[in-house]
Write a protein that holds these residues in place. Structure first.
Motif, short mmCIF file in Angstrom:
data_model
loop_
_atom_site.label_atom_id
_atom_site.label_comp_id
_atom_site.label_asym_id
_atom_site.label_seq_id
_atom_site.Cartn_x
_atom_site.Cartn_y
_atom_site.Cartn_z
N ILE A 157 0.80 -1.23 0.00
CA ILE A 157 0.00 0.00 0.00
C ILE A 157 0.84 1.28 0.00
O ILE A 157 0.36 2.31 -0.41
N CYS A 315 -7.06 2.46 10.52
CA CYS A 315 -5.83 2.34 9.73
C CYS A 315 -5.45 3.65 9.04
O CYS A 315 -6.28 4.32 8.46
N ILE A 316 -4.15 3.99 9.11
CA ILE A 316 -3.67 5.19 8.41
C ILE A 316 -2.80 4.79 7.21
O ILE A 316 -2.03 5.59 6.70
N ARG A 317 -2.92 3.53 6.79
CA ARG A 317 -2.28 3.04 5.55
C ARG A 317 -0.77 3.30 5.53
O ARG A 317 -0.24 3.84 4.56
N CYS A 318 -0.09 2.86 6.59
CA CYS A 318 1.36 3.07 6.63
C CYS A 318 2.11 1.86 6.05
O CYS A 318 3.27 1.96 5.70
N GLY A 319 1.46 0.70 6.03
CA GLY A 319 2.09 -0.49 5.47
C GLY A 319 3.07 -1.19 6.41
O GLY A 319 3.68 -2.19 6.03
N CYS A 321 2.55 -3.05 8.92
CA CYS A 321 2.13 -4.43 9.22
C CYS A 321 2.52 -5.37 8.06
O CYS A 321 2.84 -6.54 8.29
N ILE A 344 -3.27 -5.92 6.96
CA ILE A 344 -4.41 -4.98 6.88
C ILE A 344 -5.37 -5.44 5.78
O ILE A 344 -6.59 -5.38 5.94
N CYS A 375 1.90 -1.65 14.50
CA CYS A 375 0.83 -0.75 14.02
C CYS A 375 0.82 0.56 14.81
O CYS A 375 0.65 0.55 16.02
N PRO A 376 0.99 1.70 14.13
CA PRO A 376 1.10 2.97 14.86
C PRO A 376 -0.21 3.40 15.51
O PRO A 376 -0.20 4.27 16.37
N VAL A 377 -1.34 2.82 15.09
CA VAL A 377 -2.62 3.20 15.71
C VAL A 377 -3.19 2.03 16.51
O VAL A 377 -4.37 2.02 16.86
N ILE A 379 -4.02 -1.13 16.01
CA ILE A 379 -5.11 -2.01 15.59
C ILE A 379 -4.71 -3.43 15.99
O ILE A 379 -3.63 -3.91 15.60
N ILE A 381 -4.75 -6.49 15.03
CA ILE A 381 -5.07 -7.26 13.82
C ILE A 381 -5.33 -8.74 14.14
O ILE A 381 -6.30 -9.31 13.64
S1 SF4 Z 1 0.33 -1.04 10.51
FE1 SF4 Z 1 -1.69 -0.39 11.22
S2 SF4 Z 1 -1.98 1.63 10.34
FE2 SF4 Z 1 -0.29 0.71 9.25
S3 SF4 Z 1 -1.25 -0.26 7.43
FE3 SF4 Z 1 -1.12 -1.83 8.99
S4 SF4 Z 1 -3.09 -1.71 10.05
FE4 SF4 Z 1 -2.87 0.20 8.88
#
Ligand code: SF4
Length: 489
Positions: A157, A315-319, A321, A344, A375-377, A379, A381
């Protein structure tokens, strides 16, 4: 330049696709190398932040709070964005979003657009919809450009072309840009892309973007990026159309403080994004003079309604994970059959598809927890993966093998008598399969395994385990027997 987009409705199962991709040694090498480099950079920058865990917790709270009051903040964003001269459109699904964007571009009399990297537009297959309507889309992000010119599909992503190495990229550019003498240094490739794109930046009058965040308080949109090509799309064209998932809204400008510290460190191992663009509305003589935002649902309100699955939308789409996931690092992104790959993707895609498709994705994980840790937020998973596995089993009905097996296990575990009987039966049943020589698989304690014996083959569905590893034989004496023998009942 058309390509078949990744689509969970038509993609093979994860297991089928993974089997094929595991045979591609070059792809696996490229993915491992790229994720190793990003992870090492990330680790270094995370270690230097004393307050990393506090930042994570703040970001989690900001994102969870935004989702809890999504209706309020989306309306606030709409009011403020409209007041500043922009137009807000609401799209229930991919088809509606496609037709809004195509309609807007046609109204302008345009037949081409430049695009800023956006996973949301990938999700709705916007490029294909534009192309079917005679509108040509030019990706301007370097990785997206590689994917587009190579008629490939994104596999990450943040770094969609991470599965390609430099030699492969050179070959794509050489062919697509007609540059037979192109060198293979990073500077040569960047220069070729710059030349290819410059003419588009100067000519095309309409840009399409996604967004990293929508700020309710200011009606503002935020995009962070590394190359500056996004900034070109935000400043040179006359019209800007942003397609944004409704979950991207945050309440206040000040909420960005935590988020923009976490995002670049987690995504690319940078202290801050080289280009951070924030804009709200129209400013005469400065940037696009017409602005549209398409707020996309496409299954998100259903995810929001699920108390356990909802955290996925944080999710802030950082990739991060993806880079940390041992499964993703072996297979790469295409195995997930969706634009959202890795952990994600394994939780987002099935939920966005109402669990009708991608039923194998919640199983594309070892549940090791590495994704949760990075994961910076925050989640969780693995927790969502288990929740979705439950849903898959429920959907498949009580007669599905997994459901029957779990029911049988629950029946046995409910009674001590049955449990002991099952242990005795198990020992008898396994005896013809137990071997006592060395295991053919690398197992932790060969000596111990040889002493108690190991099983290299199991029949039927159970064979899924022994196809790739050995199973240690049951011990002659259980712990319970050992305990009772010593009078410790
Ligand atoms: S590490 Fe967390 S915030 Fe980043 S893409 Fe994966 S789920 Fe999203």
């Amino acid at each position: 330049m058309s390509r078949v987009p990744l689509d969970p409705r038509t993609a093979p199962t994860f297991q089928q696709a993974a089997k094929t991709l595991l045979g591609d040694a070059q792809l696996r090498k490229n993915v491992r190398h790229a994720t190793d480099v990003i992870q090492a950079k990330r680790r270094k920058l995370v270690e230097e932040k004393q307050d990393w865990q506090q930042l994570r917790e703040s970001a989690r709270q900001i994102r969870a709070h935004s989702l809890q009051h999504l209706d309020v903040y989306l309306e606030e964003f709409e009011r403020n964005f409209t007041r500043a001269g922009g137009v807000v459109h609401w799209a229930r699904d991919a088809r509606e979003a496609q037709s809004i964007v195509v309609g807007l571009v046609k109204q302008l009399g345009a037949n081409e657009v430049i695009k800023i990297k956006s996973m949301t537009t990938e999700e709705i297959h916007l490029n294909n919809a534009l192309e079917e309507s005679g509108i040509r889309a030019y990706e301007t992000d370097l990785a997206e450009l590689i994917i587009q010119l190579g008629e490939d599909q994104p596999s990450h992503i943040v770094v969609p072309a991470l599965h390609k190495n430099r030699a492969q990229i050179r070959e794509i550019f050489r062919k697509a840009m007609d540059l037979p003498d192109l060198g293979d240094k990073p500077a040569d490739l960047a220069d070729a892309a710059r030349r290819f794109l410059r003419e588009k930046f100067l000519r095309v009058k309409t840009a399409v973007s996604g967004a990293n965040f929508l700020i309710a308080e200011t009606g503002g949109i935020c995009i962070v990026e590394s190359e500056g090509n996004g900034r070109m799309c935000l400043t040179l064209p006359e019209t800007l159309i942003s397609v944004v998932g409704i979950e991207k809204v945050i309440p206040r400008w000040s909420d960005l403080e935590a988020l923009v510290q976490l995002l670049p460190r987690s995504a690319t191992g940078e202290r801050m994004n080289p280009y951070s663009s924030f804009w709200s509305g129209i400013h005469p003589g400065d940037g696009p003079q017409t602005m549209h935002v398409v707020l996309l649902d496409n299954g998100r309100t259903d995810v929001l309604a699920d108390a356990e699955g909802r955290q996925t939308l944080q999710c802030i789409r950082c990739g991060a994970c993806q880079n940390a996931c041992p499964v993703y690092r072996q297979t790469g992104g295409h195995a997930y059959g969706s634009v959202y790959a890795g952990p994600i993707g394994a939780i987002l895609t099935p939920q966005l598809m109402h669990m009708d498709h991608s039923q194998t994705l919640p199983y594309a994980s070892s549940l090791c927890g590495a994704c949760y840790e990075v994961c910076p937020v925050k989640i969780n998973i693995p927790e969502v993966l288990i929740h979705l596995r439950n849903k898959v089993v429920e959907q498949n009905g009580w007669y599905a093998p997994e459901s029957l097996a779990m029911k049988a296990v629950a029946f046995v575990f409910r009674s001590e008598r049955r449990f002991r009987a099952a242990q005795r039966l198990g020992r008898i049943a396994e005896s013809p399969l137990v071997k006592r020589e060395k295991s053919t698989f690398p197992i932790l304690d060969q000596e111990e395994a040889t002493k108690s014996g190991w099983i290299g083959w199991l029949p039927g569905l159970l064979g899924g385990w022994t196809d790739t590893r050995d199973l240690q034989a049951m011990p002659k004496e259980t712990f319970r027997d050992w305990w009772e023998k010593r009078g410790k009942a």
